[in-house]
Structures are given as C-alpha cells and as structure tokens.
Design a protein around this motif. Sequence first.
Motif, PDB file in Angstrom:
ATOM      1  N   LEU A 201      38.003  17.593 -64.689  1.00 14.26           N
ATOM      2  CA  LEU A 201      37.035  18.097 -63.805  1.00 14.26           C
ATOM      3  C   LEU A 201      37.256  17.704 -62.238  1.00 14.26           C
ATOM      4  CD1 LEU A 201      33.939  17.425 -65.757  1.00 14.26           C
ATOM      5  CD2 LEU A 201      35.182  19.309 -65.729  1.00 14.26           C
ATOM      6  N   TRP A 202      36.856  18.600 -61.293  1.00 18.84           N
ATOM      7  CA  TRP A 202      36.978  18.299 -59.806  1.00 18.84           C
ATOM      8  C   TRP A 202      35.663  17.195 -59.630  1.00 18.84           C
ATOM      9  CZ3 TRP A 202      38.848  21.214 -55.409  1.00 18.84           C
ATOM     10  CH2 TRP A 202      40.121  22.357 -55.974  1.00 18.84           C
ATOM     11  N   GLU A 203      36.243  16.365 -58.480  1.00 18.63           N
ATOM     12  CA  GLU A 203      35.452  15.239 -58.500  1.00 18.63           C
ATOM     13  C   GLU A 203      35.230  15.145 -57.127  1.00 18.63           C
ATOM     14  OE1 GLU A 203      37.693  12.139 -60.390  1.00 18.63           O
ATOM     15  OE2 GLU A 203      39.222  12.144 -58.882  1.00 18.63           O
ATOM     16  N   LEU A 204      34.120  14.193 -56.682  1.00 22.36           N
ATOM     17  CA  LEU A 204      33.699  13.880 -55.407  1.00 22.36           C
ATOM     18  C   LEU A 204      34.636  12.780 -54.954  1.00 22.36           C
ATOM     19  CD1 LEU A 204      31.129  14.279 -53.570  1.00 22.36           C
ATOM     20  CD2 LEU A 204      30.371  12.013 -54.143  1.00 22.36           C
ATOM     21  N   THR A 205      35.007  12.701 -53.728  1.00 21.75           N
ATOM     22  CA  THR A 205      36.041  11.758 -53.458  1.00 21.75           C
ATOM     23  C   THR A 205      35.953  11.253 -51.848  1.00 21.75           C
ATOM     24  OG1 THR A 205      38.268  11.392 -52.798  1.00 21.75           O
ATOM     25  CG2 THR A 205      37.510  13.436 -52.563  1.00 21.75           C
ATOM     26  N   SER A 206      36.201   9.945 -51.375  1.00 21.60           N
ATOM     27  CA  SER A 206      36.114   9.751 -50.159  1.00 21.60           C
ATOM     28  C   SER A 206      37.274   9.361 -49.591  1.00 21.60           C
ATOM     29  CB  SER A 206      35.231   8.675 -49.974  1.00 21.60           C
ATOM     30  OG  SER A 206      35.483   7.372 -50.738  1.00 21.60           O
ATOM     31  N   GLU A 207      38.448   9.849 -50.579  1.00 20.79           N
ATOM     32  CA  GLU A 207      39.988   9.705 -50.119  1.00 20.79           C
ATOM     33  C   GLU A 207      40.124  10.339 -48.780  1.00 20.79           C
ATOM     34  OE1 GLU A 207      44.115  11.044 -51.723  1.00 20.79           O
ATOM     35  OE2 GLU A 207      42.297  11.259 -53.119  1.00 20.79           O
ATOM     36  N   ARG A 208      39.830  11.498 -48.586  1.00 16.42           N
ATOM     37  CA  ARG A 208      39.953  12.470 -47.299  1.00 16.42           C
ATOM     38  C   ARG A 208      38.857  13.490 -47.131  1.00 16.42           C
ATOM     39  NH1 ARG A 208      45.157  11.689 -49.545  1.00 16.42           N
ATOM     40  NH2 ARG A 208      46.797  11.060 -47.855  1.00 16.42           N
ATOM     41  N   ALA A 209      38.381  13.664 -45.929  1.00 12.96           N
ATOM     42  CA  ALA A 209      37.229  14.405 -45.609  1.00 12.96           C
ATOM     43  C   ALA A 209      37.684  15.145 -44.326  1.00 12.96           C
ATOM     44  CB  ALA A 209      35.990  13.839 -45.551  1.00 12.96           C
ATOM     45  N   ALA A 210      37.286  16.210 -44.215  1.00 12.34           N
ATOM     46  CA  ALA A 210      37.130  17.160 -42.912  1.00 12.34           C
ATOM     47  C   ALA A 210      36.335  16.804 -42.003  1.00 12.34           C
ATOM     48  CB  ALA A 210      36.978  18.840 -43.160  1.00 12.34           C
ATOM     49  N   SER A 211      35.104  16.296 -42.445  1.00  7.07           N
ATOM     50  CA  SER A 211      33.947  15.620 -41.652  1.00  7.07           C
ATOM     51  C   SER A 211      33.377  14.842 -42.470  1.00  7.07           C
ATOM     52  CB  SER A 211      33.216  16.692 -40.929  1.00  7.07           C
ATOM     53  OG  SER A 211      32.352  17.222 -41.765  1.00  7.07           O
ATOM     54  N   GLY A 212      32.850  13.652 -41.805  1.00  5.96           N
ATOM     55  CA  GLY A 212      31.945  12.839 -42.800  1.00  5.96           C
ATOM     56  C   GLY A 212      32.437  11.796 -43.602  1.00  5.96           C
ATOM     57  N   VAL A 213      32.082  11.633 -44.867  1.00  4.16           N
ATOM     58  CA  VAL A 213      32.956  10.657 -45.713  1.00  4.16           C
ATOM     59  C   VAL A 213      33.302  11.261 -46.962  1.00  4.16           C
ATOM     60  CG1 VAL A 213      32.569   8.698 -47.200  1.00  4.16           C
ATOM     61  CG2 VAL A 213      31.572   8.615 -44.749  1.00  4.16           C
ATOM     62  N   TYR A 214      32.574  12.303 -47.531  1.00  8.06           N
ATOM     63  CA  TYR A 214      32.877  12.649 -48.789  1.00  8.06           C
ATOM     64  C   TYR A 214      33.532  14.382 -48.675  1.00  8.06           C
ATOM     65  CZ  TYR A 214      30.266   8.838 -50.664  1.00  8.06           C
ATOM     66  OH  TYR A 214      29.616   7.751 -51.016  1.00  8.06           O
TER      67      TYR A 214
ATOM     68  N   TYR B  88      23.347  28.495 -45.590  1.00 11.54           N
ATOM     69  CA  TYR B  88      23.714  27.266 -46.736  1.00 11.54           C
ATOM     70  C   TYR B  88      24.770  26.505 -46.061  1.00 11.54           C
ATOM     71  CZ  TYR B  88      25.862  25.512 -50.944  1.00 11.54           C
ATOM     72  OH  TYR B  88      26.596  24.568 -51.598  1.00 11.54           O
ATOM     73  N   TYR B  89      24.774  25.303 -46.594  1.00 11.89           N
ATOM     74  CA  TYR B  89      26.018  24.315 -45.906  1.00 11.89           C
ATOM     75  C   TYR B  89      25.936  23.256 -46.922  1.00 11.89           C
ATOM     76  CZ  TYR B  89      28.271  20.644 -43.417  1.00 11.89           C
ATOM     77  OH  TYR B  89      29.218  19.711 -43.295  1.00 11.89           O
ATOM     78  N   ASP B  90      27.165  22.751 -47.506  1.00 14.14           N
ATOM     79  CA  ASP B  90      27.414  21.616 -48.222  1.00 14.14           C
ATOM     80  C   ASP B  90      28.727  20.723 -47.539  1.00 14.14           C
ATOM     81  OD1 ASP B  90      27.411  19.728 -50.230  1.00 14.14           O
ATOM     82  OD2 ASP B  90      27.033  21.117 -51.713  1.00 14.14           O
ATOM     83  N   GLY B  91      28.387  19.719 -47.028  1.00 16.55           N
ATOM     84  CA  GLY B  91      29.620  18.900 -46.602  1.00 16.55           C
ATOM     85  C   GLY B  91      29.707  17.623 -47.757  1.00 16.55           C
ATOM     86  N   PHE B  92      28.934  17.737 -48.796  1.00 13.62           N
ATOM     87  CA  PHE B  92      29.112  16.694 -49.973  1.00 13.62           C
ATOM     88  C   PHE B  92      28.663  15.353 -49.607  1.00 13.62           C
ATOM     89  CE2 PHE B  92      31.939  20.335 -50.486  1.00 13.62           C
ATOM     90  CZ  PHE B  92      31.592  20.944 -51.557  1.00 13.62           C
ATOM     91  N   GLU B  93      27.927  15.102 -48.569  1.00 12.64           N
ATOM     92  CA  GLU B  93      27.611  13.827 -48.207  1.00 12.64           C
ATOM     93  C   GLU B  93      26.353  13.264 -49.016  1.00 12.64           C
ATOM     94  OE1 GLU B  93      29.541  12.043 -45.763  1.00 12.64           O
ATOM     95  OE2 GLU B  93      30.744  13.965 -45.870  1.00 12.64           O
ATOM     96  N   GLN B  94      25.653  14.090 -49.532  1.00  7.76           N
ATOM     97  CA  GLN B  94      24.711  13.577 -50.509  1.00  7.76           C
ATOM     98  C   GLN B  94      25.205  12.397 -51.845  1.00  7.76           C
ATOM     99  OE1 GLN B  94      21.475  13.331 -49.816  1.00  7.76           O
ATOM    100  NE2 GLN B  94      22.127  13.902 -47.683  1.00  7.76           N
ATOM    101  N   GLY B  95      26.441  13.103 -51.917  1.00  8.97           N
ATOM    102  CA  GLY B  95      27.330  12.480 -53.071  1.00  8.97           C
ATOM    103  C   GLY B  95      26.856  12.948 -54.628  1.00  8.97           C
ATOM    104  N   THR B  96      26.567  13.856 -54.479  1.00  5.44           N
ATOM    105  CA  THR B  96      25.798  14.478 -55.694  1.00  5.44           C
ATOM    106  C   THR B  96      26.616  15.577 -56.750  1.00  5.44           C
ATOM    107  OG1 THR B  96      24.695  16.222 -54.585  1.00  5.44           O
ATOM    108  CG2 THR B  96      23.391  14.357 -54.861  1.00  5.44           C
TER     109      THR B  96
END
Length: 308
Positions: free
Chosen positions: A77-90, A54-62
Amino acid sequence: TSSPTNAPTTSSPTNAPSMTPSVAATTVVTGSPTSGDTVEATVAPTSMPPGAIYYDGFEQGTFPEGDDEWTTTGDALWELTSERAASGVYSIRSPILQNEELTKLSSNVTMTTNPNWAGGKLVYSVLAAVNMPFDNCFYYVDGEVMGNLADMTQFETQEIEVDPGRHTITWSYTFNPIPLPAFPPMPGNRIAAVIIDDVYLMPIDAIPVTPSPTVAVVPTALSTGSPTLTSTVTTVAPTSIPQGAIYYDGFEQGTFPEGDDEWTTTGDASWELTSERAASGVYSIRSPDLSNEELTTLRSSVTMTTNP
C-alpha cells in the motif's frame, strides 16, 4: 491500453467537496471542506490555493484512514511519509516493491471525485523518481491511461483535466514492469518511489484565462535566417513574443508546415497544425495518428532548424 494492475474498487466519498471559500492559510483541510470548517493547524500548515474547492496536503496525517477520497490497493500500500514533501511536512509515497527475485509487483493509489464535481483540473505536485527498466508509474482517469511519470529529481506540478461528475484518478507504481530476469546495474542514489503532495481541484470557472492582445508580435517572414521582429500581424488568436526573444512561433498564422521555413516534418505521416489543444492562443502542432489494426511500427518526426 489496459487499466492499471490491481485497479481499486472505488466508491463515492462520504465527505463531498463543497463550493465554499478557500480555507485560511493557518488551517489545513483534508478530505472535503464544508462551510464553516476550521481544522487545527499542523506542524507545517499549508493553505488551500485560491479558487480551489478541494485541497489535500496530507498534513493531518490521516492517509488513507480518514481521507475518504483516497484508496490504495495492490501488492503493498501507498503510505504517508515525512521523507520528502513539496510543502509542509507530509506527503504520500509508493511502497518499496523491490525484491531479490525481481518479481513484478504493483501498487495503486486512487482519488475519487464527488458526483457533483462541475469539471476543471486536478492539480498536484509529484516527484516520480522512477526509471526504466527498474520501475515506472502510469496515471489513469477512469481506468484509461493518460500518461506516465518518470526520471524526476525534484517535485513538479502536474495537471489533469477532469470532466464533470464522479471520476477515479489512479497512479500506478510498478516494479520490474517488463519484467526482466536480470537488471543492469542500478544507480546507487535511486529513490525508487513516486511521491505525491498538494493535491487540489480547480473548477473550470476558477481557472484564470490569460488575455490575448489584439495584436501579436510575430516574424513577418519565417525564414532560415533570423526573423525580423519589427512588424505586427493580427492573428485569429494572437499571442505575443516573449521579452528578449529573437524568434517565436505560436503557430497562430496557421501556416505549418508550408510557410514555416524553420520547420519540417517527415515520416510515415506528417505532423499537423491543430486547434485541438494549445498552450496559448488557438493553434499548436501535433503528431499524426499512427494507430493501425496491423500494429505496424510507424514513425513521424518534426524538426526545427536554427539559423547558422
């Protein structure tokens, strides 16, 4: 220790992780991959680590909608962000809970494993840019506190051992956790958030085991002087001295603290040799169990002394 504030009510995810090969580096799977899944590449695609199921890098923006393993509850609530990422954008981040009234507020994000999960490790990248007394972050497995995260300035990789079956892993962010009626001056560059990225499950049969040599290079006599590194001693579970090091103790001789002249332990109880957990080999040292019904404050220290 109590369960996280506003602990979420969780249900079994509808898209269960399957034991399928890893996804190609040009695709990203959020939720749970199944055999034959291919997902259109994102702006910054990331790949499933080898061996992960299983893997989720949150790149689908869902997140959280469409991410059936994940739920978020609390005062915000916690939220999706593009402020900082370990890899990718999200990535995902804790909400802004700071308020002028200094009201204590909390928010949780929870991942639920599938009942068919065979056991292993949950691995994730986290930037816990929180600092006491302003805010904190604890993480839980099935409502039981496992540790806290704080004072980070960059992403770090963390691991949590997860037994087989369905489990909930919760990260709980709290503003003014004590709570205080007034704060000391806040640092001006505080992020005041917990950011999580690159979450994956690694089954136990896919976790690499570092082979131990049959002979370990260890000091022949552990003294307060510089150890001699010319002899080899076979231990129960030998580990080797790192290249270039002039002193090494993996505690595999089983001599702590007697015969380990660089080490001393003092306090209401002593640190002790243990085979409960080890970074390598069999042995390590651990703090004593100081819990007591009277809730008396107790302390124990372990000290290593370097050579003059």
